[in-house]
Design an enzyme around this catalytic site. Structure first.
Site, short mmCIF file in Angstrom:
data_model
loop_
_atom_site.label_atom_id
_atom_site.label_comp_id
_atom_site.label_asym_id
_atom_site.label_seq_id
_atom_site.Cartn_x
_atom_site.Cartn_y
_atom_site.Cartn_z
N HIS A 1 -32.68 -106.38 -44.24
CA HIS A 1 -33.03 -105.62 -43.14
C HIS A 1 -32.55 -104.04 -42.86
O HIS A 1 -33.46 -103.03 -42.91
CB HIS A 1 -32.68 -106.22 -41.83
N ASP B 1 -65.40 -94.00 -27.02
CA ASP B 1 -64.57 -93.38 -28.08
C ASP B 1 -63.79 -94.08 -28.88
O ASP B 1 -62.69 -93.95 -29.17
CB ASP B 1 -63.89 -92.22 -27.26
N GLU C 1 -21.03 -103.77 -36.09
CA GLU C 1 -21.39 -104.85 -35.08
C GLU C 1 -21.44 -106.15 -35.57
O GLU C 1 -20.79 -107.17 -35.14
CB GLU C 1 -22.72 -104.56 -34.27
N ASP C 2 -22.00 -106.44 -36.86
CA ASP C 2 -22.02 -107.81 -37.46
C ASP C 2 -21.14 -108.15 -38.72
O ASP C 2 -21.50 -109.30 -39.01
CB ASP C 2 -23.67 -107.65 -37.99
#
Ligand code: MN
Length: 741
Positions: free
Chosen positions: A48, A259, A76-77
């Site tokens: 990721h 359009d 954070e992880d």
């Protein structure tokens, strides 16, 4: 998964002098930290951040931004800390990674569409650095690309958030490519059926019009060859979401959309843009009202292009965009395009820089200007601090509602911003789950819970703490109401006593017929006026009972106060002694109609004489016109000043019990022996006896002693007397006594 060397090569392609070591170090560190962590798809987690980094290489971002992308989820992880990242990569990079950590916490907050604008602002305010925001957008893009692996209940929430917050943000930053992809991905999850229908219809239309599109492309290319304009013509089909939105907004059916196809003419210079436009308009007729020149007047996000619609070779309407290569890059990548490319397509004109200065995105304008003037575009990201919204903070209620406040706002401002009632009853606040003082300055992203009490009246002093006008005026109003209420409460007590003395019973109703005689507009007004001392109880009695005679005034001073007698002591001091029972603590029955006194906080119109008065003292009140009652101990010599104004005297009694948690003022005089540390010793005795020193002043200093006046706060007379005897026992003190007047 992309290899380490592949990533470096990707960056090298657009930035040959890339800091390889930094990229390698970040790659290895993030991979090790994420270790065996897995994504919902089952892929290694590290894939990721690596994909996020790859997205940013497509946008040609610098290596610091790429490194931050690799590291963006580590704090954070994983076990990584800000400190560790600071040490390994330097504090500048550490700060960026921490910025992303803060933004990640924000994802947990519930988001409502109506808060979207504020949330975008919050995002910008928290980001502080444009690189944080760019990584965040790339992070969101990758998460959207892999959203199908998410739990179904989470998909919709994330997709809606993307549509409401992130896609418009990308758009405002001029990153149309990013915005478009985010919208299309979100659309699939938010309204799968509409997405499928629109996509199918678009495919049909595209198939049907293949020939026409090629024909138009050819006609345009031939035209430009004829006029010797070097141009690239591309066709473009509208994306499902933008088709769907247009259908919804204009209530059109698919067939009514004119359009669905657009053509883009890309040239090298600004002059060529206008040459191409001239060639087109002289060959085919333009559709009135559809021409826009965003080159001379760029959009707020710096988008520049010429838009026009013509009636084409087969009489069909054709939408055209004409722009330079550089403009195209800016349109696709927005702020990111400025990172490494200097726009040579034309000078940024003064008019376009000032026109929208009040716009929230004026910062973008300023930084773009800087870029246009500066000669080192590589510094762009480094210098692009997000200085917008520096004057605002964004906080949340526990239910996730977003409250925007000016900077330096307090929980009190927050409470009033939620609702006036919440502000008026606010007694405390929890910030991020912890009880904090009400004057705490709120920070971006704080969750604020207001603790309320119905008994609360906002203290007038709050007015100087708050920063919002709404809070200030509400506090002023509440304070005014509270004071008025207290004055009218005091008025009731005074009138009850006056009526009782004349053997009558007071009720508010008796005032109704005599309002005009008293020249007051309503009953409350009468009561408050009596409480403030602007209207005497005698005047009210006379209005209600025209025959009433105030015996206190007409009779000789000695008998004027029924049941009270005035005596002078040997020293000539004047005393008032109540005849009917003594004002003992809490003995309501024994004190007849005396006005009960609860203390300064409970009774706003009540003040104490400078020498103070404490429970246990016998007290009298003197009406002070305009400000209520001043309480004196009856031994106070100051009272002689009111000897000839009997109408101002008010019977008062203490109305307190054991539960009362209030201190009362008393003034004492202490004569201290001059010796080192004697003042400290006196202060200590006072503190040990649980009394507060309010003020202390030296009255007289002599070589051997110092006399001082101390204003104290004590619980009652017993407390004061105990303190005085303790002081007298102290070796530093030659005398200590109460001061009266
Ligand atoms: Mn992430």
């Amino acid at each position: 998964m992309m290899r380490q060397y592949e990533l470096v090569e990707r960056v090298q392609r657009y930035k040959p002098d890339v800091n390889e070591a930094l990229l390698n170090k970040a790659y290895v560190y993030a991979m090790q930290k994420h270790g065996h962590q897995k994504r919902a798809s089952g892929d290694p987690y590290f894939s990721h951040p690596l994909e996020v980094a790859a997205i940013l290489t497509d946008m040609h971002m610098d290596e610091a931004t790429i490194a931050v992308a690799l590291l963006h989820d580590t704090i954070e992880d994983t076990s990584a800390t800000r400190q560790e990242i600071d040490e390994l990569f330097g504090p500048d990079l550490g700060k960026l990674v921490e910025g992303l950590t803060k933004l990640k916490k924000l994802d947990l907050v519930s988001k409502k569409a109506e808060q979207a604008e504020n949330l975008r602002k919050l995002l910008l305010a928290i980001s502080e650095d444009v690189r944080v925001l760019l990584v965040k957008l790339a992070d969101r893009l990758h998460n959207m690309r892999t959203l199908n692996h998410m739990r179904e209940d989470k998909r919709l929430r994330i997709a809606e958030e993307t549509m409401d917050i992130y896609a418009p943000l990308a758009g405002r930053m001029g990153m149309q490519g990013m915005r478009e992809e985010l919208e299309e991905l979100a659309f699939q999850y938010i309204n799968p059926e509409a997405y499928r229908t629109v996509t199918e219809r678009l495919a049909e239309v595209s198939e049907r019009n293949k020939g026409v599109i090629a024909e138009i492309e050819n006609s345009l290319s031939e035209l430009f060859t004829k006029y010797s304009i070097k141009a690239t013509v591309t066709s473009r089909q509208k994306k499902p979401w933008s088709v769907f939105r247009k259908m919804e907004a204009k209530a059109l059916s698919f067939e009514q959309l004119s359009d669905i196809f657009g053509f883009r003419v890309i040239v090298d210079t600004v002059e060529q843009c206008y040459l191409a436009l001239g060639a087109i308009h002289t060959t085919w007729s333009m559709v009135p009202g559809r021409f826009k020149d965003y080159i001379s007047t760029p959009k707020q996000n710096d988008y520049r292009s010429i838009h026009t619609t013509i009636v084409g070779p087969s009489r069909q309407r054709i939408e055209l965009q004409i722009r330079t290569r550089e403009m195209n890059k800016v349109a696709e990548y927005g702020v990111a395009a400025h990172a490494l490319y200097k726009d040579t397509g034309g000078k940024v004109s003064a008019s376009h820089s000032i026109s929208k200065e009040t716009n929230a995105y004026a910062w973008l304008r300023r930084t773009i200007e800087q870029l246009a003037e500066g000669d080192n575009p590589e510094d762009f990201l480094e210098n692009t601090k997000l200085e917008l919204f520096q004057d605002q903070v964004f906080c949340f209620t526990p239910k996730g509602m977003l409250i925007a406040l000016p900077r330096k706002a307090t929980p009190i401002d927050f409470a009033y911003a939620v609702h006036t009632d919440v502000g008026d009853t606010c007694v405390g606040a929890k910030i991020n789950g912890r009880i904090m003082p009400l004057m705490t300055e709120l920070k971006n992203g704080d969750e604020v819970e207001i603790i309320r009490s119905k008994a609360q009246v906002p203290p007038a002093a709050w007015e100087s703490i708050v920063v919002t006008g709404k809070a200030r005026s509400a506090i002023r109003r509440a304070t005014k109401n509270a004071i008025r209420k207290q004055y009218s409460g005091l008025g009731v007590r005074i009138l009850e006593r006056a009526f009782e003395r004349a053997d009558k019973t007071f009720s508010k109703d008796v005032l109704k017929p005599v309002l005009h005689r008293l020249a007051r507009k309503d009953i409350e007004d009468v009561l408050a006026s009596v409480g403030r001392g602007e209207l005497s109880s005698t005047d009210v009695m006379k209005a209600v009972y025209p025959d009433f005679k105030d015996e206190r005034v007409t009779q000789a001073p000695k008998q004027r106060e029924e049941g009270w007698s005035k005596i002078r002591n040997a020293a000539g001091m004047l005393f008032q002694i109540p005849g009917r029972g003594s004002p003992r603590k809490g003995s309501r029955a024994a004190t007849g109609g005396a006005v009960p006194i609860r203390g300064v906080r409970g009774d706003l119109p009540v003040r104490f004489a400078p020498e103070g008065a404490v429970p246990g003292d016998r007290i009298v009140g003197i009406m002070q016109p305009g400000s209520g009652i001043t309480i004196y101990p009856i031994q106070s010599p100051s009272l002689t000043a009111f000897d000839d104004q009997p109408e101002r005297w008010v019977d008062v009694r203490w109305d307190i019990d054991e539960e009362t948690k209030e201190r009362f003022p008393a003034r004492i005089s202490v004569i201290a022996i001059n010796a080192p540390g004697s003042l400290a010793e006196i202060a200590q005795v006072i503190a040990e006896n649980d009394a507060n020193i309010h003020t202390l002043s030296m009255v007289r200093t002599a070589p051997d002693f110092t006399e001082m006046l101390i204003d104290l706060e004590v619980w009652d007379l017993k407390h004061l007397n105990r303190l005085l005897s303790q002081l007298k026992e102290n070796s530093s003190v030659s005398d200590a006594k109460r001061v009266n007047g």
